[in-house]
Design a protein around this motif. Structure first.
Motif, short mmCIF file in Angstrom:
data_model
loop_
_atom_site.label_atom_id
_atom_site.label_comp_id
_atom_site.label_asym_id
_atom_site.label_seq_id
_atom_site.Cartn_x
_atom_site.Cartn_y
_atom_site.Cartn_z
N VAL A 70 3.64 2.03 10.15
CA VAL A 70 3.96 2.65 9.32
C VAL A 70 5.27 3.93 8.15
N SER A 71 5.85 3.12 9.78
CA SER A 71 7.34 3.77 9.55
C SER A 71 7.67 3.13 7.95
N GLY A 72 8.40 4.56 7.70
CA GLY A 72 8.80 3.67 6.15
C GLY A 72 8.68 3.17 5.37
N LYS A 73 7.16 2.91 5.57
CA LYS A 73 6.37 2.44 4.03
C LYS A 73 4.83 3.00 4.12
N ARG A 74 5.56 4.70 4.08
CA ARG A 74 4.67 5.26 3.54
C ARG A 74 4.75 5.73 1.85
N ASP A 75 5.84 5.08 1.10
CA ASP A 75 5.78 4.32 -0.30
C ASP A 75 4.81 4.12 -0.72
N GLN A 76 4.33 3.20 -0.24
CA GLN A 76 3.37 1.58 -0.18
C GLN A 76 2.19 2.49 -0.28
N HIS A 77 0.84 1.23 -1.40
CA HIS A 77 -0.34 1.85 -0.99
C HIS A 77 -1.25 0.67 0.17
N VAL A 78 -0.65 -0.58 0.64
CA VAL A 78 -1.84 -0.94 1.97
C VAL A 78 -0.34 -2.03 2.33
N VAL A 79 -0.78 -2.02 3.84
CA VAL A 79 0.24 -2.58 5.28
C VAL A 79 -0.48 -3.35 5.25
N LYS A 80 0.22 -4.92 6.06
CA LYS A 80 -0.22 -5.65 6.69
C LYS A 80 0.09 -6.02 7.27
N CYS A 81 -1.45 -6.51 8.34
CA CYS A 81 -1.21 -6.35 9.81
C CYS A 81 -0.86 -7.63 10.93
N THR A 82 0.09 -7.43 11.47
CA THR A 82 0.91 -8.63 12.19
C THR A 82 0.17 -9.30 12.72
N SER A 83 -1.48 -9.31 13.68
CA SER A 83 -1.90 -10.16 14.43
C SER A 83 -3.27 -10.79 13.33
N CYS A 84 -3.96 -9.92 12.25
CA CYS A 84 -4.69 -11.19 11.49
C CYS A 84 -4.18 -11.27 10.20
N SER A 85 -2.84 -11.10 9.91
CA SER A 85 -2.18 -10.61 8.85
C SER A 85 -2.89 -11.00 7.38
N GLU A 86 -4.01 -9.46 7.35
CA GLU A 86 -5.08 -8.81 6.59
C GLU A 86 -4.21 -7.59 6.01
N ALA A 87 -4.69 -7.03 4.92
CA ALA A 87 -4.15 -6.27 3.99
C ALA A 87 -5.53 -4.25 4.23
N THR A 88 -4.59 -3.93 4.69
CA THR A 88 -4.57 -2.21 5.28
C THR A 88 -4.83 -1.09 4.11
N PRO A 89 -5.06 -0.29 3.75
CA PRO A 89 -4.73 0.30 2.70
C PRO A 89 -4.20 1.44 3.52
N ILE A 90 -2.86 2.53 3.05
CA ILE A 90 -2.78 3.75 3.61
C ILE A 90 -2.78 4.58 2.15
N ARG A 91 -2.67 4.68 1.00
CA ARG A 91 -3.05 5.77 0.57
C ARG A 91 -3.98 5.51 0.03
N ASN A 92 -4.36 6.14 -1.07
CA ASN A 92 -6.03 5.89 -1.92
C ASN A 92 -5.73 4.90 -3.66
N PRO A 93 -6.37 4.26 -3.30
CA PRO A 93 -5.51 3.69 -4.86
C PRO A 93 -5.09 4.28 -6.16
N PRO A 94 -4.84 3.78 -7.00
CA PRO A 94 -3.65 4.03 -8.54
C PRO A 94 -4.95 4.94 -8.99
N ALA A 95 -4.69 5.98 -9.83
CA ALA A 95 -5.99 5.88 -10.55
C ALA A 95 -6.72 4.76 -11.81
N GLY A 96 -7.91 5.20 -12.00
CA GLY A 96 -8.81 5.02 -12.41
C GLY A 96 -9.12 3.02 -11.81
N LYS A 97 -8.26 2.32 -10.34
CA LYS A 97 -8.19 1.67 -9.53
C LYS A 97 -9.33 1.95 -8.54
N LYS A 98 -9.57 0.51 -7.60
CA LYS A 98 -10.51 0.84 -6.48
C LYS A 98 -10.21 -0.78 -6.13
#
Length: 251
Positions: free
Chosen positions: A70-98
């Motif tokens: 996650v180097s250089g990606k801490r401003d993103q809410h999610v990152v993409k896995c290079t193995s399975c191409s699925e998304a993983t959240p690294i920050r809490n969702p925006p206000a009013g979201k889940k």
């Protein structure tokens, strides 16, 4: 389908549409309805401090458990896995979201009040009926507690404005002043002290330079006064140039 939230039909990763992971469960088929729930504690954004591998910040994929850089990606809410191409959240969702994860492993984001959403993948199209969010007991709030937006990472956190101290963001661990008043008052205090010490150093130097010529130890007093003045002046500049986090609202 008419009452399904329209805005929940977009995946968090742009290439999720029309693709499903090879290991994803296929039961139910397109158009089927499944009972889903808001992502629980096991799938909340992981802590960077707990995931350091050497000097590289990493998190574990919530689908295949592979490490994700996650180097250089801490401003993103999610990152993409290079193995399975699925998304993983690294920050809490925006206000009013889940966050919600479909049985096909597609990570979705929707309104906190949403009860039914549709998976956008062409070969899934499941209708997900969301279980109610768990009711959490109210947190006792201290007087002066307020919601603050960090000037460094733009995340929000709670801070007691009555504390006469700087605030350290729990997300990025960087220090800032909550509101300009604290940093300005501290900067002014250290500036006044710096001027006093430098003035003392100049006065003592001018008044005792003849005495110091015969007593070399007096020079240490001069040096101490000037060094203290310079250190206080540096501290004053630190507070005057400090970034200021914004108070959003009292809690």
């Amino acid at each position: 389908m008419g009452d399904v939230e329209n805005e929940e039909r977009q995946p968090l990763l742009q290439n999720d549409l029309g693709r499903t992971n090879g290991n994803a469960p296929q039961a139910g088929g397109p158009g089927s309805q499944v009972l889903g729930g808001v992502i629980g504690p096991e799938d909340l954004p992981p802590s960077y401090q707990q995931s350091l591998q050497g000097s590289t910040p990493q998190v574990s994929c919530r689908v295949c458990q592979s490490p994700i850089d996650v180097s250089g990606k801490r401003d993103q809410h999610v990152v993409k896995c290079t193995s399975c191409s699925e998304a993983t959240p690294i920050r809490n969702p925006p206000a009013g979201k889940k966050y919600v994860r479909c049985p096909c492993n597609c990570l979705l984001i929707c309104k906190s009040s949403s009860q039914r959403i549709a998976c956008p993948r062409a070969n899934c199209k499941r209708i997900i009926n969301l279980s109610p969010s768990p009711v959490t007991p109210p947190i006792p709030i201290s007087p002066g507690m307020c919601k603050v937006t960090c000037v460094h990472c733009r995340d929000t956190f709670l801070f007691n404005a009555l504390k006469n101290a700087l605030a350290r963001c729990p997300h990025c661990r960087k220090v800032s002043s909550v509101g300009p008043q604290f940093a300005r008052s501290r900067g002014k205090l250290f500036l006044i002290l710096a001027i006093i010490f430098i003035a003392i150093g100049v006065g003592v130097t001018v008044g005792t330079y003849q005495y110091a010529a015969a007593h070399g130890g007096t020079y240490f007093i001069y040096a101490g006064a000037f060094i203290a003045g310079l250190l206080l002046l540096t501290r004053s500049i630190y507070y005057y140039t400090m970034k200021v986090s914004i108070i959003e609202e009292p809690v």
